[in-house]
Design a protein around this motif. Structure first.
Motif, PDB file in Angstrom:
ATOM      1  N   ALA A 123      47.973  53.511  53.818  1.00 47.31           N
ATOM      2  CA  ALA A 123      48.367  54.904  54.045  1.00 47.31           C
ATOM      3  C   ALA A 123      49.416  55.376  53.048  1.00 47.31           C
ATOM      4  CB  ALA A 123      48.885  55.072  55.465  1.00 47.31           C
ATOM      5  N   THR A 124      50.273  54.471  52.571  1.00 44.79           N
ATOM      6  CA  THR A 124      51.287  54.880  51.598  1.00 44.79           C
ATOM      7  C   THR A 124      50.632  55.426  50.344  1.00 44.79           C
ATOM      8  OG1 THR A 124      52.973  53.351  52.421  1.00 44.79           O
ATOM      9  CG2 THR A 124      53.180  54.075  50.142  1.00 44.79           C
ATOM     10  N   GLU A 125      49.618  54.736  49.852  1.00 45.39           N
ATOM     11  CA  GLU A 125      48.891  55.249  48.687  1.00 45.39           C
ATOM     12  C   GLU A 125      48.200  56.564  49.007  1.00 45.39           C
ATOM     13  OE1 GLU A 125      44.928  54.510  46.047  1.00 45.39           O
ATOM     14  OE2 GLU A 125      45.841  52.699  46.903  1.00 45.39           O
ATOM     15  N   ALA A 126      47.580  56.646  50.182  1.00 47.29           N
ATOM     16  CA  ALA A 126      46.864  57.865  50.567  1.00 47.29           C
ATOM     17  C   ALA A 126      47.809  59.064  50.607  1.00 47.29           C
ATOM     18  CB  ALA A 126      46.191  57.670  51.924  1.00 47.29           C
ATOM     19  N   LEU A 127      48.996  58.873  51.179  1.00 45.73           N
ATOM     20  CA  LEU A 127      49.963  59.965  51.272  1.00 45.73           C
ATOM     21  C   LEU A 127      50.494  60.346  49.896  1.00 45.73           C
ATOM     22  CD1 LEU A 127      51.808  58.687  54.455  1.00 45.73           C
ATOM     23  CD2 LEU A 127      50.486  60.811  54.300  1.00 45.73           C
ATOM     24  N   ASN A 128      50.780  59.343  49.066  1.00 47.62           N
ATOM     25  CA  ASN A 128      51.226  59.626  47.710  1.00 47.62           C
ATOM     26  C   ASN A 128      50.178  60.412  46.933  1.00 47.62           C
ATOM     27  OD1 ASN A 128      53.801  58.073  46.259  1.00 47.62           O
ATOM     28  ND2 ASN A 128      53.273  57.269  48.271  1.00 47.62           N
ATOM     29  N   TRP A 129      48.925  60.013  47.086  1.00 50.25           N
ATOM     30  CA  TRP A 129      47.833  60.691  46.381  1.00 50.25           C
ATOM     31  C   TRP A 129      47.726  62.145  46.830  1.00 50.25           C
ATOM     32  CZ3 TRP A 129      41.980  59.276  47.225  1.00 50.25           C
ATOM     33  CH2 TRP A 129      41.185  60.029  46.343  1.00 50.25           C
ATOM     34  N   ALA A 130      47.756  62.362  48.136  1.00 49.15           N
ATOM     35  CA  ALA A 130      47.615  63.721  48.658  1.00 49.15           C
ATOM     36  C   ALA A 130      48.754  64.625  48.192  1.00 49.15           C
ATOM     37  CB  ALA A 130      47.560  63.692  50.181  1.00 49.15           C
ATOM     38  N   ILE A 131      49.967  64.096  48.183  1.00 44.45           N
ATOM     39  CA  ILE A 131      51.124  64.911  47.807  1.00 44.45           C
ATOM     40  C   ILE A 131      51.181  65.117  46.298  1.00 44.45           C
ATOM     41  CG2 ILE A 131      53.653  64.982  47.775  1.00 44.45           C
ATOM     42  CD1 ILE A 131      53.510  63.358  50.462  1.00 44.45           C
ATOM     43  N   LYS A 132      51.082  64.039  45.541  1.00 46.09           N
ATOM     44  CA  LYS A 132      51.196  64.154  44.085  1.00 46.09           C
ATOM     45  C   LYS A 132      49.963  64.805  43.461  1.00 46.09           C
ATOM     46  CE  LYS A 132      54.282  60.172  43.641  1.00 46.09           C
ATOM     47  NZ  LYS A 132      54.469  58.810  43.083  1.00 46.09           N
TER      48      LYS A 132
END
Length: 363
Positions: free
Chosen positions: A68-77
């Motif tokens: 989820a950390t990667e998923a959230l980073n991807w969505a935000i960035k």
């Protein structure tokens, strides 16, 4: 060991393990290869993708990530425009929007009330022209509060912004509103394996890649997938869908029993009504949590979120709902779910209470 730390991670379901084993023991093909073995691996990945999508809104695709950390980073960035989020979000959101702010993006972090819930009037005032992304957690990982995601998503849509839902704690337990545009989830919070998560992306939404390379996944995420991890995630999602009603009823019963058993010296942190009922975040005046955990080493519970443990800092979530540093440090989190028996929960809570009372007598 009595395991009561379901917000940190959940026990691996036997069904998920069984789905993974063939791809760990004897089938090792790359799912992006064109030969027969590769196509077989790809087929397993696609079945898992469909199973995970079965707990998502209609009209989107699941892209696998490392968590989820990667998923959230991807969505935000990967998005553009001003960001609006909440003060009680996970560090994977708050630290990422802080990094984006350093690059020049406008960021608004909304406060919450003493119940942990966002003020919709404040949200309405903050979400407007220029807002590109609104990010909010469905179920808070520390206090279990369920935010008004549907209303927040509607405000985002009215402003022409994307809505990102961190559904890590709610996926498979709480229905995800149809109005979300991006949904981040993690396998190990629903009795799947660690090391795999996903970002659900609504059809028509485009994001800049976070990882560059082969662009193997829908949405452009690059990297070779693990068929074993994907299969385990898919099996866990399928089981969560099948057991949705039973798991919900079991959690409700555990929550009722726990509340009835907890003494008057304990205070529930966060809203009692608007919360996921697999979480008890409790505080007791003067409690030495480190000593409590040392005295009860055969009970796994938390002094806060797992990602912040050992930092020495009081929980930012508990501080956000108005608790003092002392009150935050006198709080514990007890998490339970599918594989928790009522007998084990009540016995553990009784021992926690007895140990806490012994501290007061000793003082």
């Amino acid at each position: 060991m009595t395991y009561l730390d379901y917000q940190a991670t959940t026990p691996l379901a036997s069904e998920a393990l069984a789905a993974m084993l063939p791809w760990l023991e004897s089938q090792h093909a790359n799912p992006h290869s064109a030969h027969a073995a590769g196509r077989a691996a790809k087929a397993v990945v696609e079945v898992a993708r469909d199973e995970i999508a079965g707990l998502m809104p209609e009209g989107g695709r699941v892209s696998f990530t490392s968590g989820a950390t990667e998923a959230l980073n991807w969505a935000i960035k990967g998005s553009t425009g001003a960001i609006v989020t909440l003060v009680t979000e996970h560090a994977a959101v708050l630290d990422t929007v802080t990094a984006e702010a350093r690059k020049g993006r406008e960021v608004t972090v909304l406060p919450v009330g003493s119940d942990g819930l966002v003020d919709l009037a404040a949200a309405r005032a903050a979400i407007g022209t220029g807002t590109g992304l609104v990010a909010a957690m469905l179920v808070n990982n520390e206090i279990g509060v369920v935010q008004p995601i549907e209303q927040l998503a509607e405000l985002a849509r009215a402003a022409g912004a994307l809505f990102l839902c961190d559904a890590v704690q709610g996926y498979g337990r709480v229905l995800i509103p149809e109005s979300c545009d991006l949904v981040a989830v993690s396998a190990h919070k629903i009795h799947g394996p660690k090391g795999v998560g996903a970002l659900w992306i609504r059809d028509g939404v485009t994001l800049e890649p976070l990882l560059h390379g082969g662009g193997q996944e829908p949405g452009g995420r690059s990297g070779t997938l693990s068929p074993a991890l994907c299969a385990g995630f898919g099996a866990a999602a399928r089981l969560a869908k099948q057991r949705f009603g039973a798991d919900h009823a079991h959690g409700e019963q555990l929550f009722r029993a726990a509340l009835a058993h907890v003494g008057a010296d304990w205070t529930l942190n966060g809203s009692q009504g608007e919360r996921y009922h697999g979480n008890l975040n409790l505080r007791r005046a003067g409690l030495d949590v480190a000593r409590l955990m040392s005295d009860l080493r055969d009970i796994a519970f938390s002094a806060g979120s797992a990602c912040a443990s050992g930092s020495g800092r009081p929980s930012h979530v508990l501080r956000a709902i108005g608790l003092s540093d002392a009150e935050a440090r006198a709080s514990i989190r007890v998490g339970f779910g599918r594989y928790t028996s009522e007998e084990a929960l009540i016995e553990a809570l009784g021992r926690i209470d007895t140990a806490a009372r012994a501290q007061k007598v000793a003082a």
